[in-house]
Design an enzyme around this catalytic site. Structure first.
Site, PDB file in Angstrom:
ATOM      1  N   CYS A  79      42.634  54.557 -55.908  1.00 58.10           N
ATOM      2  CA  CYS A  79      42.727  54.876 -54.486  1.00 58.10           C
ATOM      3  C   CYS A  79      44.070  55.559 -54.183  1.00 58.10           C
ATOM      4  O   CYS A  79      44.321  56.646 -54.644  1.00 58.10           O
ATOM      5  CB  CYS A  79      42.495  53.604 -53.670  1.00 58.10           C
ATOM      6  N   HIS A 167      37.208  51.800 -55.596  1.00 58.56           N
ATOM      7  CA  HIS A 167      37.882  50.580 -56.090  1.00 58.56           C
ATOM      8  C   HIS A 167      37.059  49.905 -57.194  1.00 58.56           C
ATOM      9  O   HIS A 167      36.146  49.153 -56.890  1.00 58.56           O
ATOM     10  CB  HIS A 167      38.078  49.594 -54.932  1.00 58.56           C
ATOM     11  N   GLU A 169      37.840  47.441 -58.926  1.00 54.94           N
ATOM     12  CA  GLU A 169      38.123  46.000 -59.011  1.00 54.94           C
ATOM     13  C   GLU A 169      37.248  45.163 -58.086  1.00 54.94           C
ATOM     14  O   GLU A 169      37.184  43.953 -58.240  1.00 54.94           O
ATOM     15  CB  GLU A 169      39.612  45.732 -58.711  1.00 54.94           C
TER      16      GLU A 169
END
Ligand code: XMP
Length: 507
Positions: A79, A167, A169
């Site tokens: 990001c 993202h 994660e």
């Protein structure tokens, strides 16, 4: 030598999550502020740049000198991390036409790229940014797009440097873990040999070396972190560790007795101190939550200090600090909502060296280490409990009578959670004694008694939490038992607030 991934924190809410994902892959990682890269550490295998609340073109935006890592380690920007790298090399980052937030699908994927191995077109990704890269610098190549974002992912030509604007994660990015795996294993060449057993082995060896024949004192709270820290230290230095367990009179029913007994069974050298009277008298008439916390925190330090000074030649103070506490204290954007650090003043006051063997572990890892050390499940799986104990669950002033009422109600609730096999499905639960009295009827008598609130939340790290949808039958039984058995309570309510905007504790 233990391999390591460094995560440079630019202030994103999901930085900790990146750390957790990497650890889940059995790779040790550390989160450090964006401008504190640990140079000259030969164990570093790769670097991840996190997201950020800022735009790259903000005056206040966090920036680092990429030269410290460029060409030395594989790099993955996530990001803001991706936008920052692109903008530093002359790419264009601009406000997105509409804020790109939420789910999207990969519309184009360069499947030959090592970072995207096994990731297919159509895979869902999670976006959360107000900016977008509108032009990548010369020498960068696009490797993925989504329906709305052209430069969803890029690689710097012929370099081990990647950027992804989504993202990986977060749970909602379907192939996020696959992408992180490709980076840490495929690119960085990590082996993934970090495990609770290897942690125990390394840490015990390090502690033996660090502490030698020195004496160490540790404050036990009954909670998972300090208990695991104690057992780990005991394994390393045996009788040179003395533990102190203070009863501030705000523990759960019978907790002092039971926990002390558990510790003794574990072979720990533990001193129990019942200081309830001191705390009750200092807290009398105090209603302000922060003031109560301060009194309890200071009282605890005073009692502990006296006990610690009875130990001859003590040199170290050990604490069960865990990684989220460390990250929070390093936080580059953090705001303090409640002063949680009950024993924060201890090290300065006591003039002892600080030993924190769990400071790089997440809560679930601490539990795994506890299990590895052979600790019983009822200690390891205990719900978190605040340092000021029932003190922050009695709204308004604290009296021994109120503590007694709350202990009884709490005991019924927690025991019922265990009996109904709900305890382990809940992150944390407790009863709150409200500063409210209401009219009721018992037999033919009018009553005017107290109300309590039951709280049960699900969470992974206490940063966010949701109320648990406990079965109505269960709530009915607990309510009935509390009202019938706890003298002084005639009304039970259930708290259905999530965090944010509420917090887990009421004070
Ligand atoms: P909140 O209420 O802020 O709590 O959502 C988050 C987690 O922290 C615990 N908590 C505390 N722990 N001292 C502690 O050691 C404190 O003063 C304190 N206040 C809250 C809370 O129980 C939850 O697990």
């Amino acid at each position: 030598m233990q391999e390591k991934i460094i995560i440079l924190d630019f202030g994103s809410q999901t930085t900790q999550l990146i750390g957790r994902r990497v650890r889940e892959l059995n790779i040790y990682c550390e989160i450090v502020p964006y401008n504190k890269f640990p140079n000259d550490d030969p164990t570093i295998k790769g670097v991840i740049l996190s997201g950020s609340p800022f735009s790259v073109y903000d005056d206040k935006a966090f920036k680092m000198d990429l030269k410290t890592i460029w060409g030395k380690y594989p790099i993955l920007g996530i990001c803001y991390g991706a936008q920052f790298i692109a903008s530093e090399f002359g790419g264009k980052v601009e406000p997105a036409p509409s804020r790109e937030y939420g789910r999207s699908k990969l519309a184009h994927v360069d499947a030959d790229n090592v970072l995207l191995k096994g990731i297919k077109t159509g895979s869902q990704v999670w976006m959360s940014h107000g900016d977008t890269i509108t032009a990548i610098p010369a020498g960068f190549k696009k490797i993925a797009s989504t329906e709305d974002v052209e430069m969803a992912a890029y690689q710097v030509n012929d370099q081990s440097v990647w950027g992804v604007q989504f993202h990986p994660e977060v749970f909602h990015t379907e192939d996020g873990l696959a992408l992180l795996k490709n980076f840490v294993f495929g690119v960085c060449g990590c082996k993934g040999d970090w495990s609770p057993a290897s942690f125990v082995e390394h840490t015990v060896a390090d502690l033996k070396q660090q502490l030698g024949n020195d004496k160490v004192v540790l404050a036990l709270s009954g909670g998972v972190d300090s208990s695991v820290a104690a057992v780990l230290l005991h394994r390393a230095i045996g009788e040179n560790l003395t533990c102190v367990f203070v009863d501030h009179g705000l523990l759960r029913k019978d907790e002092y007795k039971n926990v002390l007994n558990d510790y003794q069974c574990l072979g720990l050298n533990v001193i129990g101190v019942d200081a309830s009277e001191k705390f009750y008298s200092e807290l009398a008439g105090i209603t302000d939550p922060e003031e109560k916390r301060k009194i309890i925190g200071k009282g605890f330090i005073d009692v502990f200090d006296v006990e610690a000074h009875k130990i001859q030649d003590v040199k170290w103070l050990a604490q069960g600090t865990i990684y989220p506490d460390v990250i929070e204290s390093l936080s580059i954007t953090g705001t303090v909502i409640k002063s949680h650090h009950n024993v924060g003043g201890l090290p300065e006051k006591m003039n002892l060296k600080l030993c924190e063997p769990l400071r790089l572990l997440f809560k679930d890892e601490v539990r795994k280490v506890g299990r590895e050390l052979g600790m019983p499940d009822h200690l390891i799986m205990r719900h978190p409990f605040p340092g000021p104990g029932l003190g922050v669950r009695i709204l308004g002033d604290i009296t021994p009578e109120k503590v007694h009422i709350l202990q009884e109600a709490d005991h019924i609730y927690i025991q019922a959670l265990r009996d109904w096999n709900l305890y382990d499905q809940v992150w944390q639960a407790g009863v709150i004694l409200l500063p409210v009295q209401s009219v009721g009827v018992m037999g033919d008598e009018r009553t005017y008694e107290r109300a309590v609130a039951l709280r049960a939340v699900s969470s992974t790290d206490a940063m966010t939490a949701d109320w648990v949808h406990l079965p109505y039958d269960f709530l009915a039984k607990v309510s009935n038992d509390i009202i019938n058995k706890v003298k002084g309570v005639n009304r039970v309510t259930y708290d259905i607030s999530s965090k944010p905007p509420a917090t887990i504790e009421w004070e």
